[in-house]
Design an enzyme around this catalytic site. Structure first.
Site, PDB file in Angstrom:
ATOM      1  N   GLU A  17      -5.239   2.035   2.875  1.00 35.16           N
ATOM      2  CA  GLU A  17      -5.074   0.838   3.701  1.00 35.16           C
ATOM      3  C   GLU A  17      -5.139   1.188   5.182  1.00 35.16           C
ATOM      4  O   GLU A  17      -5.804   0.499   5.967  1.00 35.16           O
ATOM      5  CB  GLU A  17      -3.751   0.148   3.364  1.00 35.16           C
ATOM      6  CG  GLU A  17      -3.577  -1.238   3.974  1.00 35.16           C
ATOM      7  CD  GLU A  17      -3.002  -1.236   5.380  1.00 35.16           C
ATOM      8  OE1 GLU A  17      -3.004  -2.301   6.028  1.00 35.16           O
ATOM      9  OE2 GLU A  17      -2.548  -0.167   5.856  1.00 35.16           O
ATOM     10  N   GLU A  18      -4.450   2.244   5.575  1.00 38.07           N
ATOM     11  CA  GLU A  18      -4.338   2.573   6.997  1.00 38.07           C
ATOM     12  C   GLU A  18      -5.668   2.996   7.618  1.00 38.07           C
ATOM     13  O   GLU A  18      -5.841   2.902   8.822  1.00 38.07           O
ATOM     14  CB  GLU A  18      -3.300   3.681   7.198  1.00 38.07           C
ATOM     15  CG  GLU A  18      -1.881   3.306   6.812  1.00 38.07           C
ATOM     16  CD  GLU A  18      -1.257   2.232   7.694  1.00 38.07           C
ATOM     17  OE1 GLU A  18      -1.959   1.691   8.576  1.00 38.07           O
ATOM     18  OE2 GLU A  18      -0.075   1.921   7.496  1.00 38.07           O
ATOM     19  N   ASP A  75       3.450  -6.318   3.614  1.00 36.88           N
ATOM     20  CA  ASP A  75       3.114  -5.219   4.529  1.00 36.88           C
ATOM     21  C   ASP A  75       3.499  -5.553   5.960  1.00 36.88           C
ATOM     22  O   ASP A  75       2.801  -5.200   6.896  1.00 36.88           O
ATOM     23  CB  ASP A  75       1.615  -4.893   4.436  1.00 36.88           C
ATOM     24  CG  ASP A  75       1.255  -3.636   5.217  1.00 36.88           C
ATOM     25  OD1 ASP A  75       2.159  -2.840   5.504  1.00 36.88           O
ATOM     26  OD2 ASP A  75       0.067  -3.448   5.542  1.00 36.88           O
ATOM     27  N   HIS A 103       0.829  -1.210   0.000  1.00 35.87           N
ATOM     28  CA  HIS A 103       0.000   0.000   0.000  1.00 35.87           C
ATOM     29  C   HIS A 103       0.861   1.256   0.000  1.00 35.87           C
ATOM     30  O   HIS A 103       1.906   1.323   0.630  1.00 35.87           O
ATOM     31  CB  HIS A 103      -1.012   0.006   1.150  1.00 35.87           C
ATOM     32  CG  HIS A 103      -0.448   0.079   2.535  1.00 35.87           C
ATOM     33  ND1 HIS A 103      -0.141   1.271   3.158  1.00 35.87           N
ATOM     34  CD2 HIS A 103      -0.153  -0.889   3.434  1.00 35.87           C
ATOM     35  CE1 HIS A 103       0.300   1.029   4.385  1.00 35.87           C
ATOM     36  NE2 HIS A 103       0.311  -0.272   4.575  1.00 35.87           N
ATOM     37  N   HIS A 115       3.867   2.933  12.612  1.00 31.12           N
ATOM     38  CA  HIS A 115       2.922   4.025  12.883  1.00 31.12           C
ATOM     39  C   HIS A 115       3.507   5.112  13.768  1.00 31.12           C
ATOM     40  O   HIS A 115       2.777   5.760  14.528  1.00 31.12           O
ATOM     41  CB  HIS A 115       1.639   3.484  13.530  1.00 31.12           C
ATOM     42  CG  HIS A 115       0.824   2.608  12.641  1.00 31.12           C
ATOM     43  ND1 HIS A 115      -0.390   2.077  13.019  1.00 31.12           N
ATOM     44  CD2 HIS A 115       1.041   2.148  11.375  1.00 31.12           C
ATOM     45  CE1 HIS A 115      -0.889   1.346  12.034  1.00 31.12           C
ATOM     46  NE2 HIS A 115      -0.030   1.372  11.026  1.00 31.12           N
ATOM     47  N   ASP A 117       6.307   1.102   6.437  1.00 24.98           N
ATOM     48  CA  ASP A 117       4.886   0.781   6.369  1.00 24.98           C
ATOM     49  C   ASP A 117       4.186   1.803   5.489  1.00 24.98           C
ATOM     50  O   ASP A 117       3.709   2.816   5.977  1.00 24.98           O
ATOM     51  CB  ASP A 117       4.286   0.794   7.776  1.00 24.98           C
ATOM     52  CG  ASP A 117       2.823   0.400   7.802  1.00 24.98           C
ATOM     53  OD1 ASP A 117       2.352  -0.232   6.839  1.00 24.98           O
ATOM     54  OD2 ASP A 117       2.141   0.740   8.782  1.00 24.98           O
TER      55      ASP A 117
END
Length: 472
Positions: free
Chosen positions: A336-337, A364, A290, A435, A302
């Site tokens: 995606e997130e 991922d 992604h 994140h 990520d």
């Protein structure tokens, strides 16, 4: 959008139960005979060309350099922002330059959540600024500063047992980290659970096994029929500080200000490119990662790494002049997130084509030193074919195959019956940076990215070069 959120939360919290594959079963399988092994072995010559070209040849270091250029230029890429759309435009132009076929964006509706300004501090027993990150879809504080005492709990059961203490206070979740799949429950539904008992906000310990006083954001969901209260991530250090103070009977008072809000719905795009198959162009092998990220760090790990090894797999095959029988398709998901939005839209829009998809591959969970791949297919012959293909990756020690569903990015494709695969790599440190502001290019390693690119290019090419689709 509510259905997307609830569905996604279930997906990301189920956890992964992969098991080791026992290759001995292949020896007694009539369908997996010597002719099939020989046909797979014939592909191994091309696989070796791919490995040599990427790891030791002219393509060495290219994935790292392209990824660094991308994330240094655009930084974080939150869905719904102009920056992400600029990044997608950049990728569409780059993929055309790389000579990919059928390069295009596929639009889909996306939520637009804005973080805005945010701050928090502990007021007593001493004044201390708190490092925080609002959680995705969180509401703000309505232009006011929330101030109150905290109630510190470790589990939802403790919260329920102490529910009479919660009204008008902040709930601090200082859970013990027991792996991402279990611990992320507190991030995902902590606010709504606290709101049931009258809490004014939820302060959730970062979902990470290691912290250097940095918070980790992520998506959370509000339960229907429950008041929406602000939800923020706090550092492991601050969560444990609150826990120690509470254990001593010390009252802790904090203040919180957040401007987080939902905007009108926007539009983003999945980024698609192909190498058209020579014999069976309507059959597809899909590789993916992604392109969006959270609004902190650079989104290099990520999922910049996963996205870049996916499109670069096609570029490597193209540069080597290899001609797969079926179409190789790279999809860089969007949204995606904030709820696996891009892949849900893709699965819906391409529903009629999914029966012709041999395998869907996603990366991922980092692009560190690869072991091999996982495989979700339950057909024993398919499992043996995948295992046999991986034997050709022995020069880079990436021959391992585990069985099970691994990777939420393709969950909606697997639910429709498409066999799925995820990159298996040495990702022990993945959640250190996940994140957070620590997700930068510094996490990435050029040689490891080459190895992952080689695995992705070699396996996807092999699956596309087989005489038949993987049996289901």
């Amino acid at each position: 959008m509510k259905q997307i959120l609830l569905t996604t939360f279930l997906v990301i919290t189920v956890g992964v139960n992969c098991i080791e594959f026992d290759a001995k079963i292949c020896d007694s399988l009539p369908q997996f005979d010597g002719r099939l092994r020989e046909r797979i072995a014939n592909i191994s010559t091309d696989v070796q060309k791919i490995i040599d070209y990427v790891v030791n040849g002219a393509d060495r270091g290219v994935t790292y350099n392209e990824l660094a250029k991308f994330v240094d230029t655009f930084g974080s890429r939150l869905v719904g922002t102009k920056n992400l759309e600029n990044a997608i435009d950049y990728m569409l132009d780059l993929l055309k330059t790389e000579g990919h076929d059928n390069v295009h964006g596929e639009p889909c509706a996306v939520p637009v959540w804005t973080r805005g300004k945010e701050w928090a501090q502990m007021n007593s027993p001493r004044v201390k600024p708190l490092n925080i990150l609002g959680l995705g879809y969180s509401v703000g504080t309505n232009g006011t500063v929330l101030t109150g005492e905290v109630v510190v709990v470790k589990t939802f059961d403790e919260l329920k047992n102490r529910s009479n203490e919660v009204k008008g206070k902040f709930v601090v979740y200082n859970f013990d980290f027991k792996g991402y799949g279990e611990s992320v429950e507190y991030r995902g539904r902590g606010a709504s659970e606290a709101a049931k008992y009258g809490a004014i906000a939820a302060l959730v310990r970062s979902v990470t096994p290691l912290s250097i006083n940095s918070p980790h954001t992520g998506m959370q969901s509000y339960a229907s029929g429950v008041v929406k209260i602000p939800a923020v991530s706090i550092t492991v250090e601050d969560a444990e500080l609150f826990g120690r103070l509470a254990a001593r009977g010390v009252k802790v008072n904090v203040s919180l200000y957040m401007e987080a809000r939902m905007e009108a719905e926007g539009t983003s795009r999945n980024t698609v490119s192909e190498i058209k198959g020579t014999d069976k162009p309507d059959e597809v092998v899909l590789v993916s990662g992604h392109l969006d990220s959270w609004d902190v760090g650079q989104g290099a790990m990520d999922d910049g790494g996963g996205a870049f090894i996916s499109w670069r797999a096609l570029s490597v095959i193209k540069k080597l002049g290899l001609k797969p029988k079926r179409t190789l398709r790279s999809v860089l998901w969007t949204g995606e997130e904030m709820g696996l939005i891009g892949v849900q839209n893709y699965a819906k829009e391409h529903a009629s084509e999914l029966s012709k998809m041999s395998i869907a591959m996603e990366s991922d969970i980092g692009t560190f030193t690869p072991f091999g791949i996982s495989f979700s297919g339950t057909n024993t012959t398919a499992q043996c074919i995948v295992n046999e293909v991986l034997k050709a990756l022995n020069p880079i020690n990436a021959t391992h195959m585990s069985l099970g569903k691994d990777g939420s990015d393709i969950d909606f494709l697997m639910a429709a019956g498409v066999p799925g695969s995820s990159l298996d790599n040495r990702h022990e440190t993945y959640f250190y940076y996940h994140h957070s502001n620590g997700d930068t290019m510094t996490v990435e390693d050029s040689h490891q990215l080459d190895l992952c690119t080689a695995v992705w290019a070699a396996t996807s090419y092999a699956f596309a070069a087989l005489d038949d689709m993987l049996p289901r």
